[in-house]
Design a protein around this motif. Structure first.
Motif, short mmCIF file in Angstrom:
data_model
loop_
_atom_site.label_atom_id
_atom_site.label_comp_id
_atom_site.label_asym_id
_atom_site.label_seq_id
_atom_site.Cartn_x
_atom_site.Cartn_y
_atom_site.Cartn_z
N LEU A 106 0.96 -1.37 0.26
CA LEU A 106 0.10 0.08 0.00
C LEU A 106 0.97 1.18 -0.07
CD1 LEU A 106 -2.79 -1.22 2.37
CD2 LEU A 106 -2.67 -0.69 0.09
N THR A 107 1.91 1.19 0.68
CA THR A 107 2.98 2.38 0.73
C THR A 107 3.43 2.63 -0.73
OG1 THR A 107 3.71 1.98 2.67
CG2 THR A 107 5.06 3.33 1.48
N LEU A 108 3.76 1.44 -1.49
CA LEU A 108 4.13 1.70 -3.00
C LEU A 108 2.93 2.50 -3.83
CD1 LEU A 108 6.48 1.43 -5.07
CD2 LEU A 108 5.84 -0.98 -5.29
N LEU A 109 1.89 1.64 -3.70
CA LEU A 109 0.82 2.23 -4.69
C LEU A 109 0.26 3.58 -4.09
CD1 LEU A 109 -1.48 -1.15 -4.30
CD2 LEU A 109 -0.34 0.15 -6.30
N GLY A 110 0.43 4.05 -2.84
CA GLY A 110 -0.08 5.24 -2.38
C GLY A 110 0.85 6.42 -2.72
N LEU A 111 2.13 5.88 -2.72
CA LEU A 111 3.04 7.20 -3.20
C LEU A 111 2.91 7.36 -4.85
CD1 LEU A 111 6.37 6.10 -1.15
CD2 LEU A 111 4.80 8.17 -0.83
N ILE A 112 2.76 6.20 -5.64
CA ILE A 112 2.67 6.38 -7.05
C ILE A 112 1.41 7.40 -7.37
CG2 ILE A 112 2.12 5.25 -8.98
CD1 ILE A 112 3.84 2.61 -8.10
N PHE A 113 0.17 7.02 -6.70
CA PHE A 113 -1.09 7.75 -7.01
C PHE A 113 -1.62 8.82 -5.97
CE2 PHE A 113 -1.18 3.23 -8.75
CZ PHE A 113 -1.53 3.78 -9.95
N THR A 114 -0.46 9.41 -5.35
CA THR A 114 -0.98 10.56 -4.53
C THR A 114 -1.53 11.78 -5.29
OG1 THR A 114 0.93 10.10 -2.97
CG2 THR A 114 -0.18 12.43 -3.11
N SER A 115 -0.98 12.03 -6.49
CA SER A 115 -1.52 13.33 -7.05
C SER A 115 -2.88 12.80 -7.63
CB SER A 115 -0.62 13.75 -7.93
OG SER A 115 0.49 14.36 -7.51
N PRO A 116 -2.86 11.82 -8.39
CA PRO A 116 -4.48 11.48 -9.13
C PRO A 116 -5.44 11.30 -7.93
CG PRO A 116 -2.67 10.21 -9.86
CD PRO A 116 -2.09 10.88 -8.95
N LEU A 117 -5.09 10.80 -6.93
CA LEU A 117 -6.04 10.79 -5.79
C LEU A 117 -6.59 12.15 -5.33
CD1 LEU A 117 -4.68 7.78 -3.41
CD2 LEU A 117 -6.90 7.85 -4.86
N MET A 118 -5.64 13.27 -5.30
CA MET A 118 -6.05 14.26 -4.72
C MET A 118 -6.91 15.23 -5.94
SD MET A 118 -4.83 14.92 -1.76
CE MET A 118 -4.72 16.51 -1.47
N ARG A 119 -6.58 14.90 -7.17
CA ARG A 119 -7.25 15.52 -8.18
C ARG A 119 -8.61 14.92 -8.24
NH1 ARG A 119 -5.24 20.15 -9.47
NH2 ARG A 119 -3.07 20.02 -10.16
N MET A 120 -8.84 13.59 -7.91
CA MET A 120 -10.20 12.98 -7.88
C MET A 120 -11.26 13.36 -7.00
SD MET A 120 -10.97 8.90 -6.94
CE MET A 120 -10.54 9.04 -5.12
N ILE A 121 -10.73 14.04 -5.79
CA ILE A 121 -11.51 14.78 -4.75
C ILE A 121 -11.74 15.97 -5.03
CG2 ILE A 121 -11.24 12.93 -3.24
CD1 ILE A 121 -9.43 14.64 -1.78
N GLN A 122 -11.25 16.43 -6.25
CA GLN A 122 -11.54 17.97 -6.44
C GLN A 122 -10.71 19.02 -5.42
OE1 GLN A 122 -15.42 18.81 -7.98
NE2 GLN A 122 -15.96 16.64 -8.06
N THR A 123 -9.85 18.58 -5.25
CA THR A 123 -9.06 19.35 -4.26
C THR A 123 -8.57 21.12 -4.80
OG1 THR A 123 -7.80 17.84 -3.18
CG2 THR A 123 -6.95 19.90 -2.89
N PRO A 124 -9.08 21.98 -4.37
CA PRO A 124 -8.97 23.35 -4.97
C PRO A 124 -7.40 23.44 -5.23
CG PRO A 124 -10.20 23.54 -3.03
CD PRO A 124 -9.81 22.23 -3.08
N ASP A 125 -7.00 24.22 -6.52
CA ASP A 125 -5.80 24.45 -6.50
C ASP A 125 -4.72 25.21 -5.62
OD1 ASP A 125 -6.08 23.32 -9.06
OD2 ASP A 125 -6.42 25.10 -10.11
N ASN A 126 -5.42 26.18 -4.84
CA ASN A 126 -4.75 26.98 -3.70
C ASN A 126 -4.27 26.20 -2.59
OD1 ASN A 126 -7.39 26.71 -3.06
ND2 ASN A 126 -6.92 28.30 -1.44
N ILE A 127 -4.70 24.94 -2.42
CA ILE A 127 -4.12 24.19 -1.29
C ILE A 127 -3.67 22.55 -1.88
CG2 ILE A 127 -5.49 25.08 0.32
CD1 ILE A 127 -7.65 22.83 0.17
N PHE A 128 -3.69 22.59 -3.10
CA PHE A 128 -3.29 21.07 -3.96
C PHE A 128 -1.87 20.78 -3.36
CE2 PHE A 128 -1.82 18.08 -6.97
CZ PHE A 128 -2.60 17.42 -7.04
#
Length: 448
Positions: A106-128
């Motif tokens: 899970l550590t390996l997968l989590g580090l690879i997909f951090t940015s896509p996960l944050m985009r998926m939940i529509q994180t605003p650009d100013n705090i991304f």
């Protein structure tokens, strides 16, 4: 410190066992809240929003860790109650090895997909960027998180609720101290918050493992236990997998809800982040007492003393309802002051978001108490199908209503979905308990 929960007056035994667990969760949630408080106070509203934006994703990893904890705890409790010590030690070793492999993957997968996960939940650009940084550091410490949670589950399975308390007190105080140094003194912002948690969990994990192995040496058996058993792995998995699915499903549902919240902007995210931390603190307190009842139930089922479980359920209900009263009073009537704990000068949107959320959900804490106590019996008995039905019904209703009600009522509509989901879930769980769905034939586990 190992305690047999199958002897003594059930209510007295459960209270003595559960109180240290309750104090433990207070300290555990204290440093989770401290992360947000220090981020908001010393790094600003956007920093609090960044930590909060990644929160539902971190809760997925926590859900898997907690599910693993539950799986091993039920099986080990039953074996300990049945006095099958060799098989119990095999279950412990099997759990540790499995958790190590799972957390590494899970550590390996989590580090690879951090940015896509944050985009998926529509994180605003100013705090991304800050949100993604916090998440990466958190994921880097998943091995510590998993092994520590499993150790805690094993200690409580053996009737020892005090050892996890000592570790949590030390970890919480250390985390808060590091938060202050890294954020208030060094000005490392969100990265400082994440690093403080990483270091505190790491030290606690190492100490917990050392203590566990030392404790296991006290159990002497004639035949050396296996270090890994596929049969035991399947038995643990039969409890752990439904628990992980249940916990993960809740977290995935929370991601959908977070994506709705994120659409209202960083001020609403900040207010929600503060309020949801307080709410999580409360629900986790109730859940921990439910976990205590699960260990009590599992040990007594292993010992064939099912008649003690009803007394345990009644004692658990009294405990949780007693705990719910101050939380309700504090959040319903003092919500504004609670939000100010997180922010020095909150915007009006942030302040009102937090206050409204707390006033809507806090009166229904008494219903969730009923659900979590009934769940404790169902889970401890291994009646996972009924446990999952009640929990999934609660979550599905909450997610669907969040999307429906946010259109006419804005963000307040999202918070309105909580109470109805809790009421229906409580009715289902209590119904399964009262109809004796937990009285199942749980076979004694053997290696031979």
């Amino acid at each position: 410190m190992v305690k047999d929960l199958t002897v003594g007056k059930p209510s007295k035994v459960l209270w003595a066992f559960s109180i240290p667990m309750f104090i433990s969760v207070i300290f555990q949630q204290l440093y989770n809240i401290a992360d947000s408080v220090i981020a908001g106070k010393f790094a600003g509203e956007d920093a609090l929003a960044a930590v909060g934006a990644s929160y539902p994703i971190t809760m997925i990893f926590m859900a898997i860790a907690v599910g693993s904890n539950i799986g091993c705890a039920v099986v080990i409790s039953q074996l300990f109650g049945a006095k099958q010590i060799r098989e119990m030690k095999t279950a412990v070793y099997t759990t540790l090895i499995s958790s190590l492999i799972l957390s590494g993957a899970l550590t390996l997968l989590g580090l690879i997909f951090t940015s896509p996960l944050m985009r998926m939940i529509q994180t605003p650009d100013n705090i991304f960027l800050d949100g993604a940084l916090y998440l990466r550091i958190y994921i880097a410490g998943l091995i510590f998180l998993f092994l520590y949670n499993v150790c805690t589950g094993i200690f409580t399975s053996l009737g020892d609720s005090k050892t996890p308390l000592y570790f949590l007190i030390a970890s919480s105080l250390g985390n808060i101290a590091l938060d202050i140094v890294f954020v208030a003194v060094f000005k490392w912002g969100v990265a400082g918050v994440a690093l403080a948690t990483f270091l505190a969990q790491g030290v606690s994990c190492v100490l917990a493992l050392f203590t566990l192995f030392k404790r296991l040496r006290h159990f002497v058996v004639e035949k050396k236990p296996d270090y890994f058993s596929y049969m035991m792995f399947k038995k643990i998995g039969s409890i752990a997998v439904p628990s992980i699915l249940q916990q993960s499903f809740i977290s995935i549902g929370n991601i959908f809800i977070q994506s709705l919240v994120n659409g209202f902007g960083s001020s609403v995210i900040a207010g929600y982040s503060a309020a949801i931390k307080l709410n999580t603190f409360t629900i986790t307190s109730f859940t921990t007492l439910g976990n205590g009842l699960s260990s009590f139930t599992a040990q007594n089922i292993g010992a064939g003393k099912t008649e003690r479980i009803r007394d345990g359920f009644r004692a658990g209900m009294r405990m949780t309802l007693l705990v719910a009263v101050p939380f309700f009073l504090l959040f319903f009537f003092g919500g504004e002051r609670m939000i100010y704990l997180f922010l020095n000068e909150p915007s009006e949107d942030a302040l009102q978001t937090g206050i409204v959320f707390l006033r809507i959900v806090s009166p229904f804490y008494f219903f969730i108490c009923i659900k979590l106590m009934a769940d404790g019996v169902l889970r401890g008995a291994g009646a996972m199908n009924y446990f999952m039905i009640a929990t999934f019904s609660d979550l599905i209703i909450r997610v669907i209503l969040s999307f429906i009600l946010c259109k006419p009522f804005g963000s307040s509509g999202i918070w309105m979905s909580w109470p109805l989901g809790w009421v229906i879930g409580a009715a289902l769980s209590l119904g399964f308990y009262l109809k004796d769905k937990w009285i199942v034939k749980t076979p004694i586990l053997t290696e031979d």
